[in-house]
Write a protein that holds these residues in place. Structure first.
Motif, PDB file in Angstrom:
ATOM      1  N   GLY A 493      38.810  38.802  35.988  1.00  0.00           N
ATOM      2  CA  GLY A 493      40.159  38.452  36.405  1.00  0.00           C
ATOM      3  C   GLY A 493      40.230  37.090  37.056  1.00  0.00           C
ATOM      4  O   GLY A 493      39.330  36.252  36.902  1.00  0.00           O
ATOM      5  N   GLU A 494      41.320  36.859  37.827  1.00  0.00           N
ATOM      6  CA  GLU A 494      41.550  35.588  38.496  1.00  0.00           C
ATOM      7  C   GLU A 494      41.232  35.737  39.981  1.00  0.00           C
ATOM      8  O   GLU A 494      41.736  36.649  40.646  1.00  0.00           O
ATOM      9  N   MET A 495      40.431  34.822  40.499  1.00  0.00           N
ATOM     10  CA  MET A 495      40.037  34.857  41.904  1.00  0.00           C
ATOM     11  C   MET A 495      41.234  34.511  42.795  1.00  0.00           C
ATOM     12  O   MET A 495      41.943  33.543  42.547  1.00  0.00           O
ATOM     13  N   SER A 513      37.196  37.829  25.950  1.00  0.00           N
ATOM     14  CA  SER A 513      37.922  38.882  26.680  1.00  0.00           C
ATOM     15  C   SER A 513      39.262  38.356  27.187  1.00  0.00           C
ATOM     16  O   SER A 513      39.468  37.145  27.346  1.00  0.00           O
ATOM     17  N   VAL A 514      40.199  39.264  27.452  1.00  0.00           N
ATOM     18  CA  VAL A 514      41.516  38.907  27.986  1.00  0.00           C
ATOM     19  C   VAL A 514      41.368  38.345  29.396  1.00  0.00           C
ATOM     20  O   VAL A 514      41.996  37.349  29.756  1.00  0.00           O
ATOM     21  N   ASN A 515      40.537  38.996  30.201  1.00  0.00           N
ATOM     22  CA  ASN A 515      40.297  38.548  31.568  1.00  0.00           C
ATOM     23  C   ASN A 515      39.082  37.626  31.623  1.00  0.00           C
ATOM     24  O   ASN A 515      38.058  37.918  30.999  1.00  0.00           O
ATOM     25  N   PRO A 516      39.180  36.514  32.369  1.00  0.00           N
ATOM     26  CA  PRO A 516      37.983  35.692  32.575  1.00  0.00           C
ATOM     27  C   PRO A 516      36.908  36.513  33.284  1.00  0.00           C
ATOM     28  O   PRO A 516      37.208  37.286  34.195  1.00  0.00           O
ATOM     29  N   ARG A 517      35.669  36.354  32.859  1.00  0.00           N
ATOM     30  CA  ARG A 517      34.555  37.093  33.468  1.00  0.00           C
ATOM     31  C   ARG A 517      33.862  36.142  34.439  1.00  0.00           C
ATOM     32  O   ARG A 517      33.310  35.118  34.039  1.00  0.00           O
ATOM     33  N   TYR A 536      36.566  40.296  49.195  1.00  0.00           N
ATOM     34  CA  TYR A 536      37.120  39.334  48.244  1.00  0.00           C
ATOM     35  C   TYR A 536      38.276  40.008  47.525  1.00  0.00           C
ATOM     36  O   TYR A 536      38.382  41.252  47.465  1.00  0.00           O
ATOM     37  N   ARG A 537      39.218  39.202  46.987  1.00  0.00           N
ATOM     38  CA  ARG A 537      40.395  39.718  46.279  1.00  0.00           C
ATOM     39  C   ARG A 537      40.538  38.987  44.954  1.00  0.00           C
ATOM     40  O   ARG A 537      40.258  37.789  44.866  1.00  0.00           O
ATOM     41  N   TYR A 538      41.005  39.741  43.947  1.00  0.00           N
ATOM     42  CA  TYR A 538      41.261  39.125  42.645  1.00  0.00           C
ATOM     43  C   TYR A 538      42.337  39.921  41.928  1.00  0.00           C
ATOM     44  O   TYR A 538      42.641  41.074  42.285  1.00  0.00           O
ATOM     45  N   SER A 539      42.956  39.303  40.930  1.00  0.00           N
ATOM     46  CA  SER A 539      43.945  39.990  40.090  1.00  0.00           C
ATOM     47  C   SER A 539      43.346  40.190  38.709  1.00  0.00           C
ATOM     48  O   SER A 539      42.570  39.359  38.226  1.00  0.00           O
ATOM     49  N   VAL A 540      43.755  41.287  38.073  1.00  0.00           N
ATOM     50  CA  VAL A 540      43.169  41.634  36.787  1.00  0.00           C
ATOM     51  C   VAL A 540      44.237  42.238  35.882  1.00  0.00           C
ATOM     52  O   VAL A 540      45.164  42.917  36.361  1.00  0.00           O
ATOM     53  N   LEU A 541      44.151  41.956  34.583  1.00  0.00           N
ATOM     54  CA  LEU A 541      45.014  42.567  33.577  1.00  0.00           C
ATOM     55  C   LEU A 541      44.317  43.800  33.022  1.00  0.00           C
ATOM     56  O   LEU A 541      43.198  43.721  32.538  1.00  0.00           O
TER      57      LEU A 541
END
Length: 544
Positions: A493-495, A513-517, A536-541
């Motif tokens: 996802g996105e950091m 992949s759809v989400n960055p690894r 830590y926090r991140y967003s994911v599809l």
């Protein structure tokens, strides 16, 4: 008519053999890869034009057999009837004692009395012609390196249940079951046997000017080396490194042969294909091997040196390989001249040095999601050691050549600490080796989804929901000293944010992949008995 043809064929074979000078090429050098393939260089003297016969046909790899000579040499693979000395009796009296004067003591009859004696010369069996079939090769598809053998249809001459003697009274047939003992009149010498063997004939029409030596280079399977390292931890962060090598020979006798150890990963496309010059080759097996996908064997074979081109009857010269020092990701290391018989192994130390090392605890937290944002399905049978911390050593390769992939035994003050695997490490490159599991450090990783509205996002016609995730890494040091913890946590996802200013880097496994690894990297110092939590926090599809 058939008898005349057979006699003419036998005369032709004998004539060929009489015109050919047997040679045994000297193995000048061998370059060994770790997977059983070797670069073999051999030579023999041919100061005059003529035919030179090599009775020990090499099993080379397709396209790798070359003649290195400034003369004119044509190579022909064929068969010859070769005299083979009988080192031990076979149990066939007719063949073992052929041509020798013997006295037979026969078994006593039912009436008793003296056992009769029979004397004479053992009749020699005639050699029989051998027929071959071009498509009778055997090929094992499950193992592409298995020998493809050539089937021969042979009807050997036999005397049945009789021992045939020749004497002044003529030919005598003595039943084998009636013989009690056999005495050889004179020294017992086992008769040599003629055996049809594949040979290689070198037709030298113009002798080489290079000392009159014909030089041969080819690739073959049957020689390998295996490196290993021993690393001893000393005081003050010192690390003593010893390198050793084990050499195994299952190919050919080496006598005062220069041996080089080769490290690298070059491509060789036909390592699973036997040369058609080999005596056991058939067209059926050759074409089957060419058309086969080698699979796992090909992966092993790709660590070999490639030197192939079309085999031509005329002489051709290979470029001179620099078989010392380092090249483009190939390293040659000479270990001198060695004597090794087939079946022999050799172990020797190569070099040793000291360097500085850092003791750390390595904790790798694997990404719990796939490329579509879903959590991996877990199973109770899956190992749980992947997310556990390990004591490890960080150091830089101190040699001016690469450390090749090999097992490493790690000791401290002579005591065993662990065994690890060292991957390829270039000169000046740093590496990290696991030693023992860090049982005195307690770690735990967890993720929780944050509450809030779940946004729907369409990607390539598929609907995903965007969600925010909070990850936490809990650390507790039960040791009575400070430790440095190297943490690598994977996520998709996105950091958004992270404590401790970690380094963020993209992983190569997330290209499609759809989400960055991504991966977060921390270096955390933990005092004796200290507890700490890193978030830590991140967003994911997440694919719906």
């Amino acid at each position: 008519m058939k008898l005349a043809f057979a006699l003419a064929s036998l005369f032709a074979v004998s004539l060929h053999a009489a015109e050919e000078l047997p040679v045994m090429p000297q193995i000048d050098s061998v370059g060994l890869f770790k997977n059983g393939v070797a670069v073999v260089r051999a030579s023999f003297e041919a100061k005059q034009a003529g035919n030179y016969r090599w009775d020990e046909l090499p099993r080379s790899i397709h396209g790798s057999f070359w003649i290195e000579s400034d003369g004119v040499v044509i190579v022909r693979a064929t068969t010859r009837m070769i005299d083979e000395s009988a080192a031990a009796p076979t149990g066939n009296l007719q063949r073992d004692l052929a041509g020798q004067a013997v006295t037979l003591r026969l078994k006593k009859g039912s009436e008793g009395g003296e056992a009769p004696l029979v004397s004479g010369k053992v009749w020699a069996l005639p050699e029989q012609p051998v027929s071959k079939s071009w498509d009778s090769g055997f090929f094992n598809a499950s193992n592409p390196w298995m020998a493809a053998t050539q089937s021969r249809t042979e009807t050997p001459a036999t005397t049945g249940n009789f021992l045939v003697l020749e004497s002044e009274r003529g030919r005598q047939f003595v039943e084998l079951h009636s013989i009690a003992s056999v005495s050889v009149d004179g020294p017992a010498v086992l008769a040599p046997r003629k055996v049809e063997k594949p040979v290689m004939v070198f037709e030298v029409t113009e002798p080489p000017r290079d000392g009159g030596r014909v030089r041969i280079t080819y690739l073959a399977r049957g020689l390998a080396w295996a490196p290993s390292y021993r690393m001893d931890l000393g005081a003050g962060g010192k690390l003593a490194i010893r390198r050793s090598a084990m050499v195994r020979n299952e190919l050919i006798a080496l006598k005062e042969t220069e041996v080089q150890l080769i490290s690298g990963f070059p491509n060789i496309e036909f390592a699973h294909v036997d040369s058609a010059l080999w005596g056991g080759a058939t067209l059926t097996a050759f074409f089957q091997q060419l058309g086969q996908q080698p699979g796992s064997a090909r992966g092993a074979a790709s660590q070999q040196l490639v030197m192939y081109n079309a085999i031509a009857p005329a002489a051709a010269t290979l470029p001179d390989l620099q078989e010392t020092g380092a090249g483009d990701d190939l390293h040659y290391e000479a270990i001198g001249k060695r004597n090794l018989e087939p079946g022999d192994s050799l172990s020797l130390d190569l070099s040793a040095t000291e360097t500085k090392c850092e003791r750390v605890v390595e904790w790798v937290v694997e990404d719990p999601r796939d490329g579509n944002g879903r959590y991996h399905r877990s199973s109770n049978d899956e190992p749980k050691e992947s997310n556990e911390p390990w004591d490890a050593l960080k150091f830089t390769n101190p040699f001016d050549f690469p450390l090749t992939t090999a097992p490493v035994v790690i000791t401290e003050a002579g005591r065993f600490r662990g065994q690890s695997l060292s991957q390829w490490v270039n000169p000046g490159q740093s590496t990290c080796l696991r030693v023992t599991k860090a049982l005195s450090l307690q770690t735990r990783s967890a993720e929780t989804e944050e509450e809030g509205q779940r946004e729907v996002v369409w990607v390539g016609g598929n609907d995903f929901r965007r969600t925010k995730v909070k990850g936490s890494l809990e650390l507790h040091n039960f040791r009575n000293k400070e430790v440095t913890l190297d943490i690598r946590a994977g996520f998709s996802g996105e950091m958004l944010e992270a404590e401790g200013a970690p380094t963020t880097r993209l992983r190569t496994d997330g290209v499609t992949s759809v989400n960055p690894r991504r991966e977060l990297v921390w270096s955390v110092k933990l005092a004796a008995g200290e507890e700490k939590t890193v978030t830590y926090r991140y967003s994911v599809l997440v694919d719906q």
